[in-house]
Design a protein around this motif. Structure first.
Motif, PDB file in Angstrom:
ATOM      1  N   GLN A 118       0.832  -1.193   0.000  1.00  0.00           N
ATOM      2  CA  GLN A 118       0.000   0.000   0.000  1.00  0.00           C
ATOM      3  C   GLN A 118       0.867   1.244   0.000  1.00  0.00           C
ATOM      4  OE1 GLN A 118      -1.913  -0.098   4.136  1.00  0.00           O
ATOM      5  NE2 GLN A 118      -0.978   1.949   4.107  1.00  0.00           N
ATOM      6  N   MET A 121       0.747   6.207   4.597  1.00  0.00           N
ATOM      7  CA  MET A 121      -0.130   7.263   5.080  1.00  0.00           C
ATOM      8  C   MET A 121       0.650   8.572   5.182  1.00  0.00           C
ATOM      9  SD  MET A 121      -2.220   7.233   8.663  1.00  0.00           S
ATOM     10  CE  MET A 121      -3.286   8.554   9.218  1.00  0.00           C
ATOM     11  N   LEU A 252     -10.889   8.164  10.628  1.00  0.00           N
ATOM     12  CA  LEU A 252     -10.392   7.888   9.278  1.00  0.00           C
ATOM     13  C   LEU A 252      -9.849   9.191   8.696  1.00  0.00           C
ATOM     14  CD1 LEU A 252     -13.383   5.714   8.016  1.00  0.00           C
ATOM     15  CD2 LEU A 252     -11.087   4.876   8.575  1.00  0.00           C
ATOM     16  N   ASP A 255      -7.493  12.013   2.782  1.00  0.00           N
ATOM     17  CA  ASP A 255      -6.425  12.786   2.162  1.00  0.00           C
ATOM     18  C   ASP A 255      -6.788  13.033   0.698  1.00  0.00           C
ATOM     19  OD1 ASP A 255      -3.606  13.857   2.429  1.00  0.00           O
ATOM     20  OD2 ASP A 255      -3.305  12.450   0.778  1.00  0.00           O
ATOM     21  N   ARG A 271      -7.394   9.266  -0.838  1.00  0.00           N
ATOM     22  CA  ARG A 271      -7.173   8.005  -0.138  1.00  0.00           C
ATOM     23  C   ARG A 271      -7.662   8.179   1.294  1.00  0.00           C
ATOM     24  NH1 ARG A 271      -1.030   7.349  -2.498  1.00  0.00           N
ATOM     25  NH2 ARG A 271      -1.588   6.369  -4.496  1.00  0.00           N
ATOM     26  N   TYR A 273      -7.421   6.557   5.088  1.00  0.00           N
ATOM     27  CA  TYR A 273      -6.589   5.702   5.925  1.00  0.00           C
ATOM     28  C   TYR A 273      -7.209   5.546   7.310  1.00  0.00           C
ATOM     29  CZ  TYR A 273      -2.759   6.545   2.564  1.00  0.00           C
ATOM     30  OH  TYR A 273      -1.981   6.617   1.440  1.00  0.00           O
ATOM     31  N   THR A 274      -7.002   4.388   7.906  1.00  0.00           N
ATOM     32  CA  THR A 274      -7.336   4.214   9.314  1.00  0.00           C
ATOM     33  C   THR A 274      -6.299   4.947  10.157  1.00  0.00           C
ATOM     34  OG1 THR A 274      -6.034   2.178   9.490  1.00  0.00           O
ATOM     35  CG2 THR A 274      -8.357   1.950   8.858  1.00  0.00           C
ATOM     36  N   GLY A 277      -2.786   3.742  10.096  1.00  0.00           N
ATOM     37  CA  GLY A 277      -2.001   3.809   8.872  1.00  0.00           C
ATOM     38  C   GLY A 277      -2.368   2.850   7.768  1.00  0.00           C
ATOM     39  N   ARG A 278      -3.441   2.085   7.903  1.00  0.00           N
ATOM     40  CA  ARG A 278      -3.834   1.162   6.833  1.00  0.00           C
ATOM     41  C   ARG A 278      -4.646   1.901   5.765  1.00  0.00           C
ATOM     42  NH1 ARG A 278      -7.533  -1.993   8.526  1.00  0.00           N
ATOM     43  NH2 ARG A 278      -7.794  -1.019  10.569  1.00  0.00           N
ATOM     44  N   LEU A 279      -4.301   1.690   4.497  1.00  0.00           N
ATOM     45  CA  LEU A 279      -5.058   2.282   3.401  1.00  0.00           C
ATOM     46  C   LEU A 279      -6.354   1.500   3.241  1.00  0.00           C
ATOM     47  CD1 LEU A 279      -5.439   4.209   1.036  1.00  0.00           C
ATOM     48  CD2 LEU A 279      -4.068   2.656  -0.370  1.00  0.00           C
ATOM     49  N   SER A 282      -9.861   4.013  -1.693  1.00  0.00           N
ATOM     50  CA  SER A 282      -9.465   5.008  -2.687  1.00  0.00           C
ATOM     51  C   SER A 282     -10.738   5.583  -3.303  1.00  0.00           C
ATOM     52  CB  SER A 282      -8.587   4.392  -3.775  1.00  0.00           C
ATOM     53  OG  SER A 282      -7.358   3.938  -3.253  1.00  0.00           O
TER      54      SER A 282
END
Length: 293
Positions: A118, A121, A252, A255, A271, A273-274, A277-279, A282
């Protein structure tokens, strides 16, 4: 859970009036038309109600065809396009007054393991350090078209805690900036035991995704948007890809940036993200962005 969030959950709990046909109502919006994120979220709920529970959306593609009437019900008709071993495809048409106002295609998938990578972040401050809407919006009351804008915006967004990292477009009118915007969001309350979970979390993120995505277009030109009267706009199309599990009642990061505006249209891409830092998602959207004459 506050009353506004409970009302939003009721809004997404569609009435089934026939096999593969559902009916929804609208809530008050900032402008006198149906909020696009509401129609997209309700259409995804309708599609999800016809899909086995072990399959969740991994993508949706939608077009906004006509402005919705907030005083009339919306009928959602679901076409069962395909049911495969791993993927399920649905098409939904939203109709008001005998005319289609919205079209959505969504694909659902059973969970499976696969390759993993991924985009990282981007940096962003802790959401708890940022002002709430109730703290921020009154600062810009003098920028708005009328004194009622603040109250209408607070009412329309009361179900969601949405916090800007930097000043929103209406806070920097006449000052072009980099076409990029960040907001943190989560629901105003926990969703434990809520109907349609975990599909509901995906539908709530879809609802919020239409709130701020074109902000970056406005920032590039120092425009404040509908609230200041220097731009007229509406969503044209909307696409989302759901990469990893998330909860809409946890922070969340949205961005957002705009690579282009031309021909009376602006493009936003983002995007989500949690907080760890998890994507998760999109998003891409194009909208009408016109300067009043």
């Amino acid at each position: 859970m506050n009353k506004a969030l409970a009302a939003l959950l009721d809004l997404l709990d569609l009435e089934q009036i026939e096999e593969d046909i559902f009916r929804g109502v609208s809530r008050s919006a900032i402008v006198p038309r149906v909020f696009g994120g509401q129609v997209a979220a309700q259409a995804l709920v309708a599609a999800g109600r016809t899909v086995p529970g072990d399959r969740l959306p991994h993508s949706l593609h939608a077009y906004f065809l006509r402005l919705g009437d907030p005083g009339a019900p919306i009928v959602y008709t679901v076409d069962r396009i395909r049911d495969g071993r791993s993927f399920t495809t649905r098409r939904v048409v939203a109709v008001q007054h005998g005319q289609p106002i919205f079209h959505l295609s969504a694909s659902f998938q059973t969970y499976e393991e696969g390759l993993e990578h991924q985009a990282p972040m981007p940096p962003a401050p802790d959401p708890e350090t940022l002002p709430t809407a109730a703290q921020m919006l009154p600062r810009y009351a003098d920028h708005f078209l009328d004194s009622g804008v603040v109250d209408r915006m607070l009412e329309a967004r009361a179900a969601v805690d949405l916090r800007y990292v930097d000043a929103p477009p209406y806070g920097s009118v006449g000052e072009p900036r980099e076409p990029r915007s960040q907001v943190w969001f989560r629901t105003n309350g926990k969703l434990d035991g809520a109907i349609d979970a975990p599909l509901l979390h995906v539908c709530l993120a879809t609802y919020v995704s239409d709130m701020t995505l074109l902000d970056s277009v406005l920032l590039a030109h120092g425009r404040g948007g509908w609230a200041t009267g220097d731009v007229v706009g509406a969503s044209l199309d909307h696409a989302m890809w759901f990469h990893r599990p998330f909860r809409a009642d946890e922070w969340l990061l949205y961005d957002q940036e705009s690579p282009s505006a031309s021909g009376g249209r602006g493009l936003g891409q983002a995007r989500i993200y949690t907080q760890d830092g998890r994507l998760a998602i999109s998003v891409i959207q194009e909208g009408v962005v016109r300067v009043p004459r």
